[in-house]
Design a protein around this motif. Structure first.
Motif, PDB file in Angstrom:
ATOM      1  N   ALA A  95       0.834  -1.206   0.000  1.00 36.88           N
ATOM      2  CA  ALA A  95       0.000   0.000   0.000  1.00 36.88           C
ATOM      3  C   ALA A  95       0.869   1.257   0.000  1.00 36.88           C
ATOM      4  O   ALA A  95       0.537   2.253  -0.649  1.00 36.88           O
ATOM      5  CB  ALA A  95      -0.930  -0.013   1.206  1.00 36.88           C
ATOM      6  N   SER A  96       1.993   1.202   0.710  1.00 38.40           N
ATOM      7  CA  SER A  96       2.865   2.381   0.751  1.00 38.40           C
ATOM      8  C   SER A  96       3.528   2.614  -0.597  1.00 38.40           C
ATOM      9  O   SER A  96       3.742   3.756  -1.014  1.00 38.40           O
ATOM     10  CB  SER A  96       3.923   2.206   1.846  1.00 38.40           C
ATOM     11  OG  SER A  96       4.729   1.065   1.584  1.00 38.40           O
ATOM     12  N   GLN A  97       3.843   1.535  -1.343  1.00 37.41           N
ATOM     13  CA  GLN A  97       4.409   1.706  -2.681  1.00 37.41           C
ATOM     14  C   GLN A  97       3.399   2.345  -3.622  1.00 37.41           C
ATOM     15  O   GLN A  97       3.749   3.231  -4.418  1.00 37.41           O
ATOM     16  CB  GLN A  97       4.835   0.354  -3.251  1.00 37.41           C
ATOM     17  CG  GLN A  97       6.132  -0.193  -2.693  1.00 37.41           C
ATOM     18  CD  GLN A  97       6.583  -1.439  -3.436  1.00 37.41           C
ATOM     19  OE1 GLN A  97       6.530  -1.494  -4.658  1.00 37.41           O
ATOM     20  NE2 GLN A  97       7.041  -2.419  -2.683  1.00 37.41           N
ATOM     21  N   LEU A  98       2.157   1.914  -3.520  1.00 32.05           N
ATOM     22  CA  LEU A  98       1.127   2.520  -4.361  1.00 32.05           C
ATOM     23  C   LEU A  98       0.949   3.999  -4.018  1.00 32.05           C
ATOM     24  O   LEU A  98       0.746   4.830  -4.909  1.00 32.05           O
ATOM     25  CB  LEU A  98      -0.195   1.771  -4.188  1.00 32.05           C
ATOM     26  CG  LEU A  98      -0.257   0.369  -4.815  1.00 32.05           C
ATOM     27  CD1 LEU A  98      -1.562  -0.315  -4.453  1.00 32.05           C
ATOM     28  CD2 LEU A  98      -0.091   0.459  -6.327  1.00 32.05           C
ATOM     29  N   THR A  99       1.041   4.318  -2.742  1.00 30.95           N
ATOM     30  CA  THR A  99       0.954   5.726  -2.333  1.00 30.95           C
ATOM     31  C   THR A  99       2.111   6.520  -2.907  1.00 30.95           C
ATOM     32  O   THR A  99       1.938   7.628  -3.428  1.00 30.95           O
ATOM     33  CB  THR A  99       0.953   5.826  -0.801  1.00 30.95           C
ATOM     34  OG1 THR A  99      -0.158   5.095  -0.273  1.00 30.95           O
ATOM     35  CG2 THR A  99       0.861   7.274  -0.346  1.00 30.95           C
ATOM     36  N   GLN A 100       3.295   5.934  -2.841  1.00 32.25           N
ATOM     37  CA  GLN A 100       4.483   6.605  -3.382  1.00 32.25           C
ATOM     38  C   GLN A 100       4.356   6.807  -4.881  1.00 32.25           C
ATOM     39  O   GLN A 100       4.656   7.887  -5.418  1.00 32.25           O
ATOM     40  CB  GLN A 100       5.715   5.754  -3.054  1.00 32.25           C
ATOM     41  CG  GLN A 100       7.049   6.419  -3.282  1.00 32.25           C
ATOM     42  CD  GLN A 100       8.216   5.518  -2.886  1.00 32.25           C
ATOM     43  OE1 GLN A 100       8.380   4.425  -3.438  1.00 32.25           O
ATOM     44  NE2 GLN A 100       9.000   5.956  -1.929  1.00 32.25           N
ATOM     45  N   LEU A 101       3.890   5.788  -5.584  1.00 35.65           N
ATOM     46  CA  LEU A 101       3.722   5.874  -7.027  1.00 35.65           C
ATOM     47  C   LEU A 101       2.643   6.886  -7.391  1.00 35.65           C
ATOM     48  O   LEU A 101       2.764   7.625  -8.385  1.00 35.65           O
ATOM     49  CB  LEU A 101       3.362   4.495  -7.580  1.00 35.65           C
ATOM     50  CG  LEU A 101       3.213   4.326  -9.091  1.00 35.65           C
ATOM     51  CD1 LEU A 101       4.470   4.775  -9.805  1.00 35.65           C
ATOM     52  CD2 LEU A 101       2.909   2.877  -9.430  1.00 35.65           C
ATOM     53  N   GLY A 102       1.625   6.981  -6.553  1.00 37.09           N
ATOM     54  CA  GLY A 102       0.536   7.909  -6.823  1.00 37.09           C
ATOM     55  C   GLY A 102       0.868   9.345  -6.474  1.00 37.09           C
ATOM     56  O   GLY A 102       0.213  10.265  -6.977  1.00 37.09           O
ATOM     57  N   GLN A 103       1.857   9.565  -5.618  1.00 43.26           N
ATOM     58  CA  GLN A 103       2.279  10.935  -5.278  1.00 43.26           C
ATOM     59  C   GLN A 103       3.294  11.468  -6.280  1.00 43.26           C
ATOM     60  O   GLN A 103       3.251  12.628  -6.669  1.00 43.26           O
ATOM     61  CB  GLN A 103       2.874  10.968  -3.869  1.00 43.26           C
ATOM     62  CG  GLN A 103       1.865  10.778  -2.766  1.00 43.26           C
ATOM     63  CD  GLN A 103       2.517  10.792  -1.389  1.00 43.26           C
ATOM     64  OE1 GLN A 103       3.740  10.753  -1.278  1.00 43.26           O
ATOM     65  NE2 GLN A 103       1.706  10.840  -0.355  1.00 43.26           N
ATOM     66  N   CYS A 104       4.252  10.624  -6.679  1.00 46.10           N
ATOM     67  CA  CYS A 104       5.263  11.013  -7.668  1.00 46.10           C
ATOM     68  C   CYS A 104       5.816   9.738  -8.300  1.00 46.10           C
ATOM     69  O   CYS A 104       6.544   8.983  -7.639  1.00 46.10           O
ATOM     70  CB  CYS A 104       6.397  11.810  -7.031  1.00 46.10           C
ATOM     71  SG  CYS A 104       7.713  12.251  -8.209  1.00 46.10           S
ATOM     72  N   PRO A 105       5.488   9.467  -9.563  1.00 41.95           N
ATOM     73  CA  PRO A 105       5.957   8.226 -10.196  1.00 41.95           C
ATOM     74  C   PRO A 105       7.475   8.082 -10.175  1.00 41.95           C
ATOM     75  O   PRO A 105       7.993   6.978 -10.009  1.00 41.95           O
ATOM     76  CB  PRO A 105       5.425   8.351 -11.633  1.00 41.95           C
ATOM     77  CG  PRO A 105       4.253   9.272 -11.527  1.00 41.95           C
ATOM     78  CD  PRO A 105       4.599  10.236 -10.445  1.00 41.95           C
ATOM     79  N   PHE A 106       8.191   9.202 -10.325  1.00 35.19           N
ATOM     80  CA  PHE A 106       9.647   9.125 -10.369  1.00 35.19           C
ATOM     81  C   PHE A 106      10.217   8.687  -9.023  1.00 35.19           C
ATOM     82  O   PHE A 106      11.257   8.030  -8.972  1.00 35.19           O
ATOM     83  CB  PHE A 106      10.230  10.481 -10.761  1.00 35.19           C
ATOM     84  CG  PHE A 106      11.711  10.465 -11.015  1.00 35.19           C
ATOM     85  CD1 PHE A 106      12.212  10.056 -12.232  1.00 35.19           C
ATOM     86  CD2 PHE A 106      12.611  10.836 -10.032  1.00 35.19           C
ATOM     87  CE1 PHE A 106      13.571  10.034 -12.475  1.00 35.19           C
ATOM     88  CE2 PHE A 106      13.965  10.814 -10.262  1.00 35.19           C
ATOM     89  CZ  PHE A 106      14.456  10.406 -11.495  1.00 35.19           C
ATOM     90  N   LYS A 107       9.569   9.040  -7.940  1.00 31.61           N
ATOM     91  CA  LYS A 107      10.036   8.646  -6.610  1.00 31.61           C
ATOM     92  C   LYS A 107       9.986   7.125  -6.478  1.00 31.61           C
ATOM     93  O   LYS A 107      10.940   6.501  -5.988  1.00 31.61           O
ATOM     94  CB  LYS A 107       9.172   9.317  -5.545  1.00 31.61           C
ATOM     95  CG  LYS A 107       9.630   9.095  -4.124  1.00 31.61           C
ATOM     96  CD  LYS A 107       8.785   9.907  -3.159  1.00 31.61           C
ATOM     97  CE  LYS A 107       9.256   9.751  -1.726  1.00 31.61           C
ATOM     98  NZ  LYS A 107       8.447  10.581  -0.782  1.00 31.61           N
ATOM     99  N   TRP A 108       8.891   6.525  -6.925  1.00 31.58           N
ATOM    100  CA  TRP A 108       8.786   5.065  -6.875  1.00 31.58           C
ATOM    101  C   TRP A 108       9.775   4.431  -7.846  1.00 31.58           C
ATOM    102  O   TRP A 108      10.424   3.427  -7.523  1.00 31.58           O
ATOM    103  CB  TRP A 108       7.358   4.652  -7.232  1.00 31.58           C
ATOM    104  CG  TRP A 108       7.165   3.163  -7.257  1.00 31.58           C
ATOM    105  CD1 TRP A 108       6.910   2.347  -6.205  1.00 31.58           C
ATOM    106  CD2 TRP A 108       7.237   2.319  -8.417  1.00 31.58           C
ATOM    107  NE1 TRP A 108       6.824   1.040  -6.616  1.00 31.58           N
ATOM    108  CE2 TRP A 108       7.024   0.992  -7.977  1.00 31.58           C
ATOM    109  CE3 TRP A 108       7.459   2.551  -9.765  1.00 31.58           C
ATOM    110  CZ2 TRP A 108       7.017  -0.090  -8.844  1.00 31.58           C
ATOM    111  CZ3 TRP A 108       7.462   1.462 -10.639  1.00 31.58           C
ATOM    112  CH2 TRP A 108       7.244   0.157 -10.172  1.00 31.58           C
ATOM    113  N   PHE A 109       9.910   5.005  -9.030  1.00 33.63           N
ATOM    114  CA  PHE A 109      10.841   4.500 -10.045  1.00 33.63           C
ATOM    115  C   PHE A 109      12.267   4.473  -9.501  1.00 33.63           C
ATOM    116  O   PHE A 109      13.004   3.498  -9.673  1.00 33.63           O
ATOM    117  CB  PHE A 109      10.730   5.395 -11.282  1.00 33.63           C
ATOM    118  CG  PHE A 109      11.798   5.169 -12.313  1.00 33.63           C
ATOM    119  CD1 PHE A 109      11.825   4.018 -13.076  1.00 33.63           C
ATOM    120  CD2 PHE A 109      12.760   6.142 -12.548  1.00 33.63           C
ATOM    121  CE1 PHE A 109      12.798   3.828 -14.044  1.00 33.63           C
ATOM    122  CE2 PHE A 109      13.741   5.957 -13.507  1.00 33.63           C
ATOM    123  CZ  PHE A 109      13.761   4.788 -14.264  1.00 33.63           C
ATOM    124  N   SER A 110      12.687   5.548  -8.826  1.00 32.02           N
ATOM    125  CA  SER A 110      14.049   5.626  -8.292  1.00 32.02           C
ATOM    126  C   SER A 110      14.282   4.599  -7.199  1.00 32.02           C
ATOM    127  O   SER A 110      15.341   3.976  -7.135  1.00 32.02           O
ATOM    128  CB  SER A 110      14.308   7.030  -7.741  1.00 32.02           C
ATOM    129  OG  SER A 110      14.170   8.003  -8.750  1.00 32.02           O
TER     130      SER A 110
END
Length: 886
Positions: free
Chosen positions: A627-642
């Motif tokens: 769930a936290s990864q989805l939140t991260q991806l939903g706030q800024c895709p590049f943050k999750w990508f990095s």
């Protein structure tokens, strides 16, 4: 037969007289092609024959401090001695009668004379003289006279003149040019009274003579003399070195070119750097303190580490220094993770630092022996061999330490010894660039009497040329003028100004083909004006033609600034030839590409692969999210990508407090263990502090927490906070029953594979309640909604769907975030099924397209605790890309 005075600046020295030529500088000796032997060297040989030595810089400073203690009542002996030093040396060189000076009516003058006499007595007790007494003392020795040629002493001081007269035999020659700028009538008269003969000669009509006549305003400006003005000091250096490189390319020998400036240290470092870039051999020979070398920097670090008991940062710098290489990468990683403080903590890493354990009071000899042992044990000399300057610094420091060990047997603590070492580092000097060859940089006085085809005089601005005359704080020019009227021969402001002008006049005779003056319009943001000497020469600024490109870096810059020229180059098979090396244009291609990448990052065009739009698709079914990864991806895709695809992360670093993530894990584990046997509020009321402490200890052990500084105090604070929560009615209200703790799940959520763990599930009359613990006191940000704000909560929505699958027979009443910091429920977000489905669809599209742009939420919640700001460079550039929509 006789002794002769020649007024010529360039006197030919025959090979037969090489053994008896006395020169004022190495540059002059090199020009005459004779061994370097100065008047000072000769004087030292004379006094040594009498069993007298010249006090070293360290010894003279120590003896002067002893004299100050005897005469002056002061709180700072070292500072007072430093203030007296220059004045006393000037008195010694002037040869004044100190006993008579001691009777002066001015109390300041009397005090200076008393300190000078006391200092002389200190020197005589150890059979030493000060370096400024050298000429007078050697002149007083009855030694055998010899025939010498004295070259470069064009304006001899009284002590030098006395020594020259005392040691010169028949056939000796003294070159003594005269001019209206520095009249030497008294000097000539005195020498003639001592039997010297003045021989006249007719000056040749050379370029140097024409320049001097121009300075005397007796002729016009000769061709070959010009003035260049540059916007800055670096621009001046680059312009001059470009002209030097042109001359070298025209097969002018490096030894026929000389660089001159009064401010060698101001120009030296930048000059060396630019010369390296341009591929020009340049030799800079001014002296710098050992404190400014790598060895000096390491020793200052060593003293700091010992003084402050091995603090982490200073000790890490000490052990990672290029001269020691004591920290392998594995040990450095361990040090970063633990931040050792103190000697014992560092030794636990496997380092042997026993030699650095300076705990006791020892004699100076023992301290020096320990320091020399450290230098030897840690192979400082071996590691310094990559730099000639460091090798010279090592041997001079070693000599200074040996001398220090002989200067007394009193016991010293480590603070006092550290102060003495710091003083040595500041006093001992070395050449900034040992070696020979190439185009040399000199101060004006060191090349007077020589000849160079081309002279470049840098820094010809007022305040630098001539140098500003500074008043002596202890014996100002007014006092000197009064003493001069009383018969004391002291240097006055008029003498200094005249000597400066005479030196410049003599310098004009050095060039044989050209002399180029230059200065920067700005020095440290302060505007400059041309030197008065340039005004007297009436030399006008010469327009600087388009200078050729002198380095590979300049060629690259030129091509990058002219896209059409670059395009033509890239289409051709031409190669650039610089510094006799061949450079493939493909290197320009790579640099152009890098520049284009940087330009695009800062432009308004849509993100590309350097902003996370990589175009490499991922099957959404093959990726498992939390769930936290989805939140991260939903706030800024590049943050999750990095974080998840590039797997970037910061190096582990020791913390003084618990990391927020570790703190959250600790609280969750402790509450899980505490509530294992608790179902209701009544059960919780029977739970006591002892049980909580046991659960906390078990959680610590389970998580294997690293021990932090002051952990016992911090630990109690965490226990108190947890105890407050367990005593708060809102934590587990009456009428509720704990159904499950730390419930793990794996599910498919809108076509995405999601895995997670729910902190707590309670049963109420209305159904099940999902609770997620938060260590912060604010509602966590969600993913971006339709407006770009991080308002759409996804974590509790996923948890509710997961629990609904695990408890199909139960209805989900609500979900809430409970703040352990504030001991209350901080949010019960509303579930938005349609927006959540749209978000899941957007995630699947991003994964399939490989589309992870730098696009944080509108309020930049995603950026507040992000480790990748240096990679994404979010900043102001995002405002230029705000027209882009994901």
């Amino acid at each position: 037969m006789g002794r002769y005075i020649l007024p010529e600046l360039n006197y030919p020295v025959s090979d037969q007289s090489k053994f008896r030529v006395i020169t004022a500088s190495r540059a002059i000796a090199s020009y005459l092609k004779v061994p370097y032997y100065s008047l000072e060297n000769l004087a030292q040989r004379i006094v040594r024959s009498q069993g007298i030595g010249v006090a070293s810089t360290l010894q003279s400073r120590r003896l002067l401090q002893n004299a100050v203690r005897e005469v002056v009542e002061t709180q700072s002996v070292a500072g007072t001695a430093q203030a007296f030093l220059a004045t006393i040396k000037d008195l010694f060189r002037s040869g004044v009668d100190l006993v008579k000076l001691q009777e002066n009516s001015d109390p300041r003058v009397r005090q200076i004379a008393k300190v000078a006499i006391a200092y002389q007595q200190q020197l005589r007790q150890v059979k030493r003289i000060d370096g400024s007494e050298l000429c007078w003392q050697s002149a007083a020795v009855n030694c055998d006279r010899q025939a010498y040629t004295f070259y470069g002493y064009f304006a001899p001081s009284r002590d030098e003149l006395t020594l020259i007269n005392a040691i010169a035999a028949e056939d000796s020659i003294l070159l003594l040019p005269t001019s209206d700028f520095y009249p030497q009538h008294q000097t000539l008269a005195w020498l003639q009274s001592q039997g010297w003969e003045l021989r006249t000669s007719q000056s040749a009509n050379t370029f140097g003579c024409q320049s001097q006549q121009c300075f005397q305003q007796e002729s016009t400006l000769p061709p070959g003399m010009k003035l260049n003005i540059f916007p800055s000091l670096e621009a001046e250096i680059r312009g001059v070195l470009t002209q030097v490189k042109v001359l070298l390319s025209q097969e002018v020998a490096a030894q026929d070119i000389v660089l001159v400036t009064r401010e060698e240290q101001m120009y030296g470092e930048t000059l060396r750097d630019v010369a390296w870039e341009y591929g020009i051999p340049v030799q800079v020979a001014y002296e710098i303190p050992v404190a400014q070398t790598r060895l000096g920097a390491w020793l200052k670090l060593l003293l700091e580490v010992v003084r402050d008991n091995f603090p982490f940062e200073a000790t890490a710098k000490l052990l990672s220094h290029p001269l020691v290489k004591q920290m392998p990468s594995e040990m450095w990683a361990q040090a970063r993770a633990t931040h050792p403080q103190g000697l014992a903590a560092w030794q636990e890493l496997g380092l042997d630092l026993n030699l650095l354990d300076f705990q006791n009071i020892h004699s100076r000899e023992v301290w020096v022996k320990r320091l020399l042992e450290i230098l030897s044990s840690w192979e400082i000399l071996e590691n310094a061999k990559a730099w000639a300057r460091e090798v010279v610094a090592y041997y001079r420091l070693q000599s200074g330490l040996t001398e220090l060990s002989r200067s007394g047997q009193q016991n010293l603590d480590k603070q006092t010894f550290s102060q003495e070492i710091a003083e040595i580092l500041a006093l001992i000097t070395i050449p900034t660039q040992p070696g020979r060859g190439g185009v040399e940089l000199h101060c004006p006085t060191s090349i007077l009497g020589t000849s160079y085809s081309h002279v470049f005089f840098l820094g010809c601005a007022e305040g630098i040329l001539p140098a500003a005359i500074a008043d002596d704080p202890l014996l100002d020019f007014h006092s000197r003028k009064q003493l001069l009227q009383q018969g004391f021969q002291l240097t006055t402001a008029v003498d200094l100004a005249a000597k400066e002008t005479f030196d410049f006049y003599c310098l004009l005779n050095v060039p044989t083909q050209s002399i180029t003056f230059s200065y920067p319009e700005l020095l440290e943001r302060n505007p400059t004006i041309p030197s008065l000497y340039l005004s007297r020469l009436q030399v006008k600024p010469t327009p600087i033609d388009l200078l050729p490109l002198a380095s590979v870096e300049q060629v690259r810059q030129q091509y990058l600034r002219q896209p059409d020229l670059l395009s033509e180059l890239l289409k051709s098979d031409r190669h650039l030839k610089l510094n006799s090396q061949e450079y493939n244009p493909l290197l320009i291609t790579e640099i152009a590409h890098a520049l284009e990448v940087e330009s695009n990052r800062e432009s308004a065009i849509s993100p590309d692969q350097y902003d996370g739009v990589v175009g490499i698709g991922i099957d959404p079914q093959q990726k498992i999210f939390s769930a936290s990864q989805l939140t991260q991806l939903g706030q800024c895709p590049f943050k999750w990508f990095s974080a998840k695809l590039l797997r970037l992360k910061e190096l582990p670093e020791a913390e003084s407090e618990l990391d927020p993530a570790v703190r959250g894990n600790l609280y969750h584990k402790c509450l899980e263990l505490s509530l294992a046997q608790i179902k209701t509020a009544q059960d919780l009321a029977e739970f006591n502090q002892t049980q909580l402490a046991q659960a906390f200890a078990a959680a610590e052990q389970d998580l294997k927490l690293a021990r932090l500084p002051g952990w016992e105090a911090q630990r109690q604070e965490h226990l108190n906070l947890l105890a407050l929560n367990l005593a708060t009615a809102e934590f587990l209200p009456p009428g509720r029953e704990v159904v499950a703790l730390e419930t793990k799940f794996t599910m498919e959520w809108h076509g995405l594979q999601v895995r997670g763990q729910v902190d707590r599930i309670d049963r109420t009359e209305a159904g099940l309640t999902v609770i997620d613990y938060k260590t912060s006191g604010v509602t966590p940000a969600g993913v971006k909604d339709a407006t770009g704000k991080a308002n759409l909560d996804i974590q509790l929505a996923v948890y509710q769907d997961a629990i609904a699958q695990q408890y199909p027979e139960r209805e989900i009443d609500s979900a809430a975030y409970y703040s352990l910091t504030k001991q209350k429920t901080i949010s019960r977000p509303k579930k938005e099924p349609e927006e959540l489905a749209a978000f899941a669809a957007r995630v699947k599209t991003q994964l399939q397209q490989g589309h992870y742009p730098v696009a944080p939420d509108r309020d930049r919640h995603a950026c507040r605790y992000c480790d990748f700001d240096l990679v994404c460079r979010q900043g102001d550039r995002l405002s230029r890309k705000n027209s882009f929509k994901e």
